[in-house]
Each structure stands twice: as structure tokens, then as C-alpha cells.
Design a protein around this motif. Structure first.
Motif, PDB file in Angstrom:
ATOM      1  N   ASN A 180      -7.017  -8.066 -17.352  1.00 54.94           N
ATOM      2  CA  ASN A 180      -7.930  -8.362 -18.458  1.00 54.94           C
ATOM      3  C   ASN A 180      -9.366  -7.940 -18.160  1.00 54.94           C
ATOM      4  O   ASN A 180     -10.315  -8.476 -18.742  1.00 54.94           O
ATOM      5  CB  ASN A 180      -7.872  -9.858 -18.795  1.00 54.94           C
ATOM      6  N   PHE A 181      -9.525  -6.997 -17.252  1.00 54.89           N
ATOM      7  CA  PHE A 181     -10.846  -6.494 -16.862  1.00 54.89           C
ATOM      8  C   PHE A 181     -11.666  -6.125 -18.099  1.00 54.89           C
ATOM      9  O   PHE A 181     -11.140  -5.543 -19.056  1.00 54.89           O
ATOM     10  CB  PHE A 181     -10.673  -5.264 -15.975  1.00 54.89           C
ATOM     11  N   VAL A 182     -12.946  -6.458 -18.051  1.00 60.28           N
ATOM     12  CA  VAL A 182     -13.879  -6.118 -19.137  1.00 60.28           C
ATOM     13  C   VAL A 182     -15.042  -5.355 -18.525  1.00 60.28           C
ATOM     14  O   VAL A 182     -15.600  -5.762 -17.504  1.00 60.28           O
ATOM     15  CB  VAL A 182     -14.414  -7.385 -19.844  1.00 60.28           C
ATOM     16  N   ILE A 183     -15.390  -4.235 -19.161  1.00 58.77           N
ATOM     17  CA  ILE A 183     -16.588  -3.500 -18.760  1.00 58.77           C
ATOM     18  C   ILE A 183     -17.510  -3.408 -19.967  1.00 58.77           C
ATOM     19  O   ILE A 183     -17.054  -3.166 -21.091  1.00 58.77           O
ATOM     20  CB  ILE A 183     -16.253  -2.104 -18.180  1.00 58.77           C
ATOM     21  N   GLU A 184     -18.779  -3.658 -19.723  1.00 61.03           N
ATOM     22  CA  GLU A 184     -19.779  -3.589 -20.788  1.00 61.03           C
ATOM     23  C   GLU A 184     -20.828  -2.548 -20.422  1.00 61.03           C
ATOM     24  O   GLU A 184     -21.191  -2.406 -19.262  1.00 61.03           O
ATOM     25  CB  GLU A 184     -20.456  -4.946 -20.956  1.00 61.03           C
TER      26      GLU A 184
END
Length: 151
Positions: free
Chosen positions: A41-45
Motif C-alpha cells: 500500500n506504498f504511497v508516494i506524493e
């Protein structure tokens, strides 16, 4: 040394080792290896993403085509500088990184500077905030220079 401090020191060391593999896999363009470091569920912003580029990508499945496009268009030449700042939270680190590279179609070497805020959990990266100058990437890809884009 008390147990909490020892535990935090181990977590810091694990986070730094994870970062080193993260950077190594990017330079090697080893996307599959790089993806093993990320939580599902990695999130990159990308807080400074230019119009038309994503400012947030959620999940490894959605990230894969994005990172593949990036790595296919840029050749990394050198990691010029890296500074890791550990925070009060051993699962969070701030990284200053300077990379030299060029677009596949352009031989001129450019210097790109990034600030990453990385969060880890259970030995995996779960979140990244990627602060970079999008105008530098436009220039590398042969687009507008920073001065042209500001007009």
C-alpha cells in the motif's frame, strides 16, 4: 543504554540500510528489486508536481508503470551527495540527495536535487514525500528551461 534507545538505534540502522538498497536499485534500474522494498500500500506524493503529472500515487501496482517510465527516460550518472537526517520517530527519515543524470536522448549532464521524507514500517517503505524541482526535469527532457517556464 536503555532498551528503548537500543531498539530505536536498530530501527535507524535498518531504515538507513533500506534507503541504501532503495537508491542502489534505482541506479541499477532494477524496478522489481526496488518494488520489494515497498509495502503493498506504498504511497508516494509529489507536492511540487507540474500540471499533468501525478501528485500522488497509491499502491505498488499503480506505481510500477510510473517508475518504469521515469527510469526508461533518465540515465543516472552519479550520486553526488546524500545526507540522511534521522527524526525523533525512528520510522521517519529526511534525505537530501543530489543526483547527476541525463535524458536518454540528451548527453548534457544535469544535477537534480531532492528532499525525501520517508516512512518505514516492518522493514518496508510505506510512504514517501518527494520534494524536487519539476522544472529541472523539464529541462533534462529537452523542454522549457526554468526561465522560460516562469514567463
Amino acid at each position: 543504554m536503555n532498551t528503548d534507545l537500543q531498539s530505536n538505534e536498530v530501527r535507524y540502522q535498518e531504515a538507513e540500510a533500506l534507503l541504501q538498497r532503495y537508491i542502489q536499485f534505482l541506479f541499477e534500474k532494477n524496478i522489481d528489486g526496488w518494488m520489494t522494498l515497498l509495502d503493498d500500500n506504498f504511497v508516494i506524493e509529489f507536492p511540487f508536481a507540474p500540471q499533468g503529472r501525478p501528485n500522488r500515487i497509491e499502491g505498488k501496482a499503480n506505481l510500477y508503470p510510473y517508475i518504469q517510465e521515469v527510469l526508461n527516460s533518465i540515465e543516472f550518472v552519479d550520486l553526488a551527495q546524500q545526507q540522511i537526517h534521522l527524526t525523533a520517530d525512528p520510522d521517519v527519515m529526511v534525505v537530501e540527495i543530489t543526483v547527476k543524470g541525463h535524458a536518454s536522448s540528451i548527453e548534457k549532464i544535469h544535477t537534480l536535487k531532492y528532499i525525501w521524507v520517508l516512512t518505514t514500517k516492518d522493514g518496508k517503505l510505506v510512504h514517501q514525500r518527494d520534494y524536487w524541482n519539476p522544472l529541472a526535469l523539464l529541462e533534462i527532457r529537452g523542454g522549457a528551461t526554468a526561465s522560460q517556464a516562469q514567463r
